[in-house]
Design a protein around this motif. Structure first.
Motif, PDB file in Angstrom:
ATOM      1  N   THR A  95       0.747  -0.797 -10.540  1.00 53.60           N
ATOM      2  CA  THR A  95      -0.116  -0.213  -9.516  1.00 53.60           C
ATOM      3  C   THR A  95      -1.542  -0.737  -9.696  1.00 53.60           C
ATOM      4  O   THR A  95      -1.912  -1.164 -10.787  1.00 53.60           O
ATOM      5  CB  THR A  95      -0.140   1.330  -9.587  1.00 53.60           C
ATOM      6  OG1 THR A  95      -0.588   1.723 -10.874  1.00 53.60           O
ATOM      7  CG2 THR A  95       1.229   1.921  -9.308  1.00 53.60           C
TER       8      THR A  95
ATOM      9  N   ARG B 215       7.262  10.667  -2.163  1.00 52.32           N
ATOM     10  CA  ARG B 215       7.052   9.293  -2.627  1.00 52.32           C
ATOM     11  C   ARG B 215       7.160   9.221  -4.149  1.00 52.32           C
ATOM     12  O   ARG B 215       7.856   8.358  -4.692  1.00 52.32           O
ATOM     13  CB  ARG B 215       5.683   8.783  -2.178  1.00 52.32           C
ATOM     14  CG  ARG B 215       5.443   7.334  -2.624  1.00 52.32           C
ATOM     15  CD  ARG B 215       4.016   6.900  -2.423  1.00 52.32           C
ATOM     16  NE  ARG B 215       3.139   7.659  -3.292  1.00 52.32           N
ATOM     17  CZ  ARG B 215       2.037   8.284  -2.903  1.00 52.32           C
ATOM     18  NH1 ARG B 215       1.648   8.258  -1.649  1.00 52.32           N
ATOM     19  NH2 ARG B 215       1.304   8.947  -3.776  1.00 52.32           N
ATOM     20  N   GLU B 216       6.514  10.132  -4.843  1.00 43.61           N
ATOM     21  CA  GLU B 216       6.558  10.130  -6.310  1.00 43.61           C
ATOM     22  C   GLU B 216       7.977  10.355  -6.819  1.00 43.61           C
ATOM     23  O   GLU B 216       8.409   9.709  -7.771  1.00 43.61           O
ATOM     24  CB  GLU B 216       5.617  11.191  -6.864  1.00 43.61           C
ATOM     25  CG  GLU B 216       4.146  10.889  -6.635  1.00 43.61           C
ATOM     26  CD  GLU B 216       3.706   9.560  -7.220  1.00 43.61           C
ATOM     27  OE1 GLU B 216       4.133   9.223  -8.334  1.00 43.61           O
ATOM     28  OE2 GLU B 216       2.941   8.853  -6.549  1.00 43.61           O
TER      29      GLU B 216
ATOM     30  N   LYS C 138      -4.536   2.730  -2.766  1.00 43.07           N
ATOM     31  CA  LYS C 138      -3.697   2.403  -3.916  1.00 43.07           C
ATOM     32  C   LYS C 138      -2.553   1.511  -3.456  1.00 43.07           C
ATOM     33  O   LYS C 138      -2.039   1.661  -2.353  1.00 43.07           O
ATOM     34  CB  LYS C 138      -3.131   3.661  -4.551  1.00 43.07           C
ATOM     35  CG  LYS C 138      -4.153   4.497  -5.252  1.00 43.07           C
ATOM     36  CD  LYS C 138      -3.493   5.668  -5.934  1.00 43.07           C
ATOM     37  CE  LYS C 138      -4.509   6.520  -6.652  1.00 43.07           C
ATOM     38  NZ  LYS C 138      -3.874   7.683  -7.287  1.00 43.07           N
ATOM     39  N   GLU C 139      -2.163   0.589  -4.335  1.00 43.96           N
ATOM     40  CA  GLU C 139      -1.085  -0.347  -4.024  1.00 43.96           C
ATOM     41  C   GLU C 139      -0.108  -0.394  -5.193  1.00 43.96           C
ATOM     42  O   GLU C 139      -0.470  -0.104  -6.324  1.00 43.96           O
ATOM     43  CB  GLU C 139      -1.652  -1.741  -3.762  1.00 43.96           C
ATOM     44  CG  GLU C 139      -2.591  -1.799  -2.591  1.00 43.96           C
ATOM     45  CD  GLU C 139      -3.233  -3.155  -2.403  1.00 43.96           C
ATOM     46  OE1 GLU C 139      -3.393  -3.554  -1.248  1.00 43.96           O
ATOM     47  OE2 GLU C 139      -3.582  -3.805  -3.411  1.00 43.96           O
ATOM     48  N   ILE C 140       1.105  -0.805  -4.885  1.00 39.88           N
ATOM     49  CA  ILE C 140       2.182  -0.793  -5.874  1.00 39.88           C
ATOM     50  C   ILE C 140       3.077  -2.004  -5.657  1.00 39.88           C
ATOM     51  O   ILE C 140       3.185  -2.518  -4.539  1.00 39.88           O
ATOM     52  CB  ILE C 140       2.983   0.525  -5.736  1.00 39.88           C
ATOM     53  CG1 ILE C 140       3.972   0.702  -6.859  1.00 39.88           C
ATOM     54  CG2 ILE C 140       3.654   0.634  -4.381  1.00 39.88           C
ATOM     55  CD1 ILE C 140       4.597   2.092  -6.894  1.00 39.88           C
TER      56      ILE C 140
ATOM     57  N   SER D 156       0.842  -1.200   0.000  1.00 40.60           N
ATOM     58  CA  SER D 156       0.000   0.000   0.000  1.00 40.60           C
ATOM     59  C   SER D 156       0.875   1.248   0.000  1.00 40.60           C
ATOM     60  O   SER D 156       2.009   1.231   0.487  1.00 40.60           O
ATOM     61  CB  SER D 156      -0.932   0.013   1.212  1.00 40.60           C
ATOM     62  OG  SER D 156      -0.211   0.294   2.385  1.00 40.60           O
ATOM     63  N   PHE D 157       0.343   2.326  -0.546  1.00 37.00           N
ATOM     64  CA  PHE D 157       1.073   3.586  -0.566  1.00 37.00           C
ATOM     65  C   PHE D 157       1.360   4.056   0.855  1.00 37.00           C
ATOM     66  O   PHE D 157       2.359   4.712   1.099  1.00 37.00           O
ATOM     67  CB  PHE D 157       0.288   4.649  -1.329  1.00 37.00           C
ATOM     68  CG  PHE D 157       0.493   4.601  -2.825  1.00 37.00           C
ATOM     69  CD1 PHE D 157       0.974   3.498  -3.471  1.00 37.00           C
ATOM     70  CD2 PHE D 157       0.189   5.709  -3.595  1.00 37.00           C
ATOM     71  CE1 PHE D 157       1.162   3.466  -4.835  1.00 37.00           C
ATOM     72  CE2 PHE D 157       0.369   5.707  -4.965  1.00 37.00           C
ATOM     73  CZ  PHE D 157       0.856   4.577  -5.584  1.00 37.00           C
TER      74      PHE D 157
ATOM     75  N   ASN E 248       4.950   5.127   2.089  1.00 39.95           N
ATOM     76  CA  ASN E 248       5.195   6.444   2.689  1.00 39.95           C
ATOM     77  C   ASN E 248       5.960   6.320   4.008  1.00 39.95           C
ATOM     78  O   ASN E 248       6.843   7.111   4.293  1.00 39.95           O
ATOM     79  CB  ASN E 248       3.891   7.199   2.924  1.00 39.95           C
ATOM     80  CG  ASN E 248       3.328   7.782   1.655  1.00 39.95           C
ATOM     81  OD1 ASN E 248       4.014   7.919   0.657  1.00 39.95           O
ATOM     82  ND2 ASN E 248       2.054   8.122   1.704  1.00 39.95           N
TER      83      ASN E 248
ATOM     84  N   ASN F  66       3.432  12.890  -0.406  1.00 38.41           N
ATOM     85  CA  ASN F  66       3.131  12.342  -1.730  1.00 38.41           C
ATOM     86  C   ASN F  66       4.176  12.742  -2.764  1.00 38.41           C
ATOM     87  O   ASN F  66       4.579  11.923  -3.589  1.00 38.41           O
ATOM     88  CB  ASN F  66       1.750  12.781  -2.195  1.00 38.41           C
ATOM     89  CG  ASN F  66       0.659  12.055  -1.457  1.00 38.41           C
ATOM     90  OD1 ASN F  66       0.877  11.012  -0.860  1.00 38.41           O
ATOM     91  ND2 ASN F  66      -0.534  12.606  -1.481  1.00 38.41           N
TER      92      ASN F  66
END
Length: 88
Positions: free
Chosen positions: A67, A42-43, A77-79, A18-19, A23, A39
């Motif tokens: 994702t 993270r990006e 959201k997950e990655i 998960s985001f 994080n 955010n």
């Protein structure tokens, strides 16, 4: 910092992360930050990681990371690292 993220992806290579967990790892040791700053950081880290892996492995950036939205709670959201490119 991208090395810690890469270790997290490799450790969990068959499952999405998960985001929120991402994080936590990215912002470990950093004091309280607002949501937008978290955010953006993270990006930036994900972009650095995908750029470096793309350069080293000679593959497209967009094929490195997958994702999705969580199957139970669509707001999450997950990655994950796309392990399919390793087997090519």
């Amino acid at each position: 910092m991208p090395f810690n993220i890469l270790k997290l992806f490799v450790k969990n290579q068959n499952q999405y992360i998960s985001f929120a967990v991402l994080n936590e790892v990215i912002n470990e040791g950093i004091g309280e930050q607002n949501y937008i700053t978290l955010n953006k950081r993270r990006e930036r880290v994900i972009n650095e990681l995908t750029a470096e892996l793309s350069n080293k492995l000679k593959i497209e950036k967009k094929s490195i990371i997958k994702t999705r939205k969580n199957e139970i709670d669509k707001r999450i959201k997950e990655i994950k690292l796309n392990v399919e490119f390793v087997h090519k």
